[in-house]
Design an enzyme around this catalytic site. Structure first.
Site, mmCIF file in Angstrom:
data_model
loop_
_atom_site.group_PDB
_atom_site.id
_atom_site.type_symbol
_atom_site.label_atom_id
_atom_site.label_comp_id
_atom_site.label_asym_id
_atom_site.label_seq_id
_atom_site.Cartn_x
_atom_site.Cartn_y
_atom_site.Cartn_z
ATOM 1 N N CYS B 51 -1.812 -6.492 -63.656
ATOM 2 C CA CYS B 51 -2.085 -7.895 -63.993
ATOM 3 C C CYS B 51 -3.207 -8.477 -63.131
ATOM 4 C CB CYS B 51 -0.821 -8.724 -63.884
ATOM 5 S SG CYS B 51 -0.020 -8.576 -62.296
ATOM 6 N N HIS B 100 -13.412 1.884 -51.810
ATOM 7 C CA HIS B 100 -12.725 0.840 -52.570
ATOM 8 C C HIS B 100 -11.357 1.342 -53.054
ATOM 9 C CE1 HIS B 100 -12.330 -2.745 -55.062
ATOM 10 N NE2 HIS B 100 -11.832 -1.942 -55.993
ATOM 11 N N PRO B 116 3.689 -3.953 -51.763
ATOM 12 C CA PRO B 116 3.836 -2.517 -52.010
ATOM 13 C C PRO B 116 3.671 -2.075 -53.473
ATOM 14 C CG PRO B 116 5.981 -3.532 -51.741
ATOM 15 C CD PRO B 116 4.969 -4.623 -51.563
#
Lengths: 275, 453
Positions: B51, B100, B116
């Site tokens: 999301c 990244h 997490p």
């Protein structure tokens, strides 16, 4: 005996290393250090056991060279109790108190020169063994209660004052855990202490034909027993828990150690360790 | 090697939720849908779509412009024009892409630092990519490395160690006081939203049961049903206090609901077992003097907020340490990438062989004793080194033959390096395990030793 001395220094060094590595593990939050430390301490404990057995066999019975042997035995008891707590209750953090204490007591046993007095044969009696064994185990239990008591007070202050948990305090056990160490120590330690003192009196009755001789050590021990009895009663009957028994355990242990260091060395008593 | 790693994506910082919704790719098979094809510029691909971010990790031929290929594919799959995408997307190449990826896996790029979930999502994405066959040598290696970096960051820094939500902070404090929460009961006084949340977390932490005391009994019963607890009348609140250990209060009352003198009496009844009061009402429900009693702990909403803020600040501090770990691991990944060329692998292989030969010669000479003639010594040397040479001759020839076929060469080199362990790696036993469930071995030992009072 020089080789033997070296062997004893190795034991002391390993205790020291174990304590140090444990501290490093706490500061850096690395469990691998804790593991190494526990193994180091365990190894040194094994060597220590051999050392004690050899000393004992060499002297042909209990109490041959009084002071050093007893100090060494007390250090050994600290670790037995620590390993019991660690194994049954998974309380590794007690290593923080167990290994340094064992180290201090053991190295002081090296520093005391053995007395040359021949010991009366009656020392080998069952009562004497019981006297020493029960008292030492209960003192070791008190040592654990001391360690967990200090931890408890520190943690509780942090929670009460809403301070933040940083660094090693994050890895400390819960208040409940510390309190249980105290519970086990008091509930098991007090009866042992009682047995230890009683067997001492019985042994004295057999040996010197009188039970109580106003020896300073005996007086202080009775005083400690009274405080211990009070804590035992409050803990079980009134349901004391938390800060009060933690404080009581700290004072009890300090009293025991002070009486041991002060009376046994500097006051004329039949519990004397020769310097 | 004509392959470069690219990372193309967008996240909560570069695109708002409406854009992210449009560009999400929840179930996308790069092989079936034509992103990875035998004649195309892209050889490997992994798509992470959550999301808060959508990211492509691809390995491709820099001469054929794989970035354009990805943008085109993305746009056509989601029916969004490429210009909109390139306005919000970022592109990293080579080691920057790896950097990244490691940062994302370590949760340093998340909206809530150190949360997490992202690692689980990344593992899921990787599992799918393996299933589809779009993750091969380089992506697999990068992802495995990313998982181990994330693990290192979690264990070596305190980035995920403290709660950053109020209800979690309350549960954490309860654990500090009671240790194991299984024998504890909680009471909800009033039924605020945050109290409900805290109760849910407490149940998640294994609490024994929940009592609900609410002014309107039917609402209380509704809640109690939801948590599998029991509802009591609000007036009986104090009578039920001796049975509960954790009290979460959130009523709209204008004055104190629980007073210190009530708690004093309750403590006597419960033999001074500890109590933990959480007061999330404004104005406060619980008399602040309660905190002064022995074995009683009181935290109000401000205290909890402070804990959360401090924890967040600490996570930011820890992020610096984590960044160093990430950099270190990127460097070691760079070494591995370099070694994927043919020449260094052959050199490594021969050096390994020489080292083994020398070691064995030393051992043999030792066992022969000090009286060895130079001729024997010489013969030994020749024997050992020629053995090694003959042993490695075939694998090296095989590798050289493969160098004509770029696709299989990478895999062969990678396999060779692993087969002969040229990178001296140690594979952890639980390398593929998700560490979601944590067992608690000491509980039973505890109970064996000393049954609960």
């Amino acid at each position: 005996m020089t080789f033997f001395r070296l062997f004893e220094f190795l034991v002391a060094f390993l205790y020291f290393a174990g304590a140090l590595v444990f501290l490093v593990g706490l500061v850096t939050h690395k469990t691998s250090f804790t593991k190494v430390s526990i193994w180091t301490t365990a190894t040194s404990f094994g060597l220590h056991t051999i050392d004690l057995l050899v000393t004992w066999l060499h002297s042909g019975g209990l109490g041959a060279d009084q002071g050093p042997f007893y100090f060494s035995l007390l250090a050994w008891c600290f670790l037995v109790i620590f390993f019991a707590f660690w194994w049954r209750l998974r309380m590794k953090f007690l290593a923080l108190i167990a290994s340094p204490l064992a180290l201090i007591v053991f190295t002081s046993s090296l520093a005391i020169s053995p007395s040359t007095q021949p010991v009366p044969q009656t020392f080998v009696g069952l009562w004497f063994g019981l006297h020493i064994g029960a008292l030492f185990v209960s003192i070791a239990l008190l040592a654990m209660a001391f360690g967990s008591g200090v931890t408890y007070l520190y943690l509780e202050k942090k929670i009460k004052t809403k301070a933040r948990f940083k660094g090693f305090s994050r890895d400390l056990p819960s208040l409940h855990t510390c309190d249980r160490v105290n519970h086990v120590s008091v509930v098991a330690g007090f009866p042992l202490y009682t047995v230890g003192i009683l067997s001492g009196f019985i042994w004295a009755a057999f040996t010197w034909k009188h039970m109580f001789s106003w020896d300073p050590k005996e007086v202080v021990s009775l005083l400690i027993w009274l405080i211990f009895a009070y804590v035992f009663h409050q803990r079980l009957a009134i349901g004391w828990n938390g800060r009060k028994p933690a404080k009581a355990a700290i004072w009890l242990f300090l009293l025991v150690i002070a009486s041991m260091l002060f009376i046994n060395f500097f006051v004329p008593t039949h519990h004397q360790f020769q310097m | 090697m004509n392959q470069t790693i690219y990372l193309i994506g967008l996240n909560h910082r570069t695109a708002d939720v409406s854009i992210r919704e449009q560009l999400a790719l929840p179930d996308c098979n790069p092989c079936l849908q034509g992103l990875v094809r035998p004649d195309g510029p892209i050889r490997e691909a992994l798509i992470l779509s959550t999301c808060n971010r959508v990211e492509f990790l691809v390995v491709g031929d820099p001469q054929k412009d794989p970035v354009q290929e990805v943008l085109h594919f993305w746009g056509s799959t989601c029916s969004v024009d490429a210009q909109t995408i390139s306005k919000h997307a970022y592109t990293y190449q080579g080691l920057e892409a790896i950097h990244h990826l490691f940062t994302v896996a370590s949760s340093l790029d998340s909206m809530i630092l150190g949360e997490p979930q992202i690692l689980g999502q990344l593992k899921q994405a990787y599992r799918k990519a393996v299933e589809y066959g779009s993750a091969r040598v380089i992506v697999s290696r990068a992802l495995h490395k990313a998982f181990s970096v994330a693990k290192r960051v979690r264990t070596e820094t305190a980035i995920a160690s403290n709660a950053v939500s109020i209800s979690y902070a309350a549960v954490e404090l309860a654990k500090r006081i009671f240790g194991d929460l299984a024998p504890q009961r909680a009471m909800l006084v009033g039924a605020g939203e945050m109290a409900e949340l805290a109760a849910t977390h407490l149940l998640g932490a294994g609490i024994q049961g929940i009592t609900v005391a609410n002014r309107t009994l039917c609402r209380g019963e509704e809640l109690a049903d939801k948590f599998g607890g029991k509802a009591i009348a609000f007036e009986e609140l104090v009578d039920h206090l001796p049975e509960v250990d954790i009290i979460i209060s959130s009523t709209g009352s204008q004055h104190a609901v629980i007073r210190a003198r009530d708690v004093k009496k309750v403590l006597k009844k419960r033999k001074h077992r500890p109590m933990f009061f959480i007061d999330i009402a404004v104005p406060r429900d619980i008399d602040p003097d309660v905190n002064g009693l022995d074995n009683v702990y009181l935290y109000d909403i401000d205290d909890l907020k402070e804990v959360v803020e401090e924890n967040l600040a600490e996570r930011k501090e820890e992020a610096g340490k984590a960044e160093l770990i990430v950099k270190e691991e990127v460097d070691s990944f760079a070494l591995w990438l370099k070694s994927l060329a043919l020449k260094p692998t052959i050199v490594d292989l021969l050096e390994r062989g020489e080292a083994i030969a020398e070691k064995e010669i030393k051992k043999t000479l030792k066992s022969l004793g000090p009286e060895v003639s130079p001729a024997v010594h010489e013969a030994l040397q020749v024997l050992a080194h020629s053995l090694i040479g003959k042993l490695y001759c075939e694998p090296i020839a095989y590798l050289k033959r493969r160098s004509k076929e770029e696709d299989t060469l990478t895999k062969c080199i990678h396999d060779t390096r692993r087969m002969f362990n040229l990178d001296n790696e140690q594979v952890p036993q639980d390398a593929h395990k998700d560490r979601k469930t944590r067992t608690c071995p000491h509980k039973t030992a505890n109970e064996r030793f000393w049954p609960h009072k």
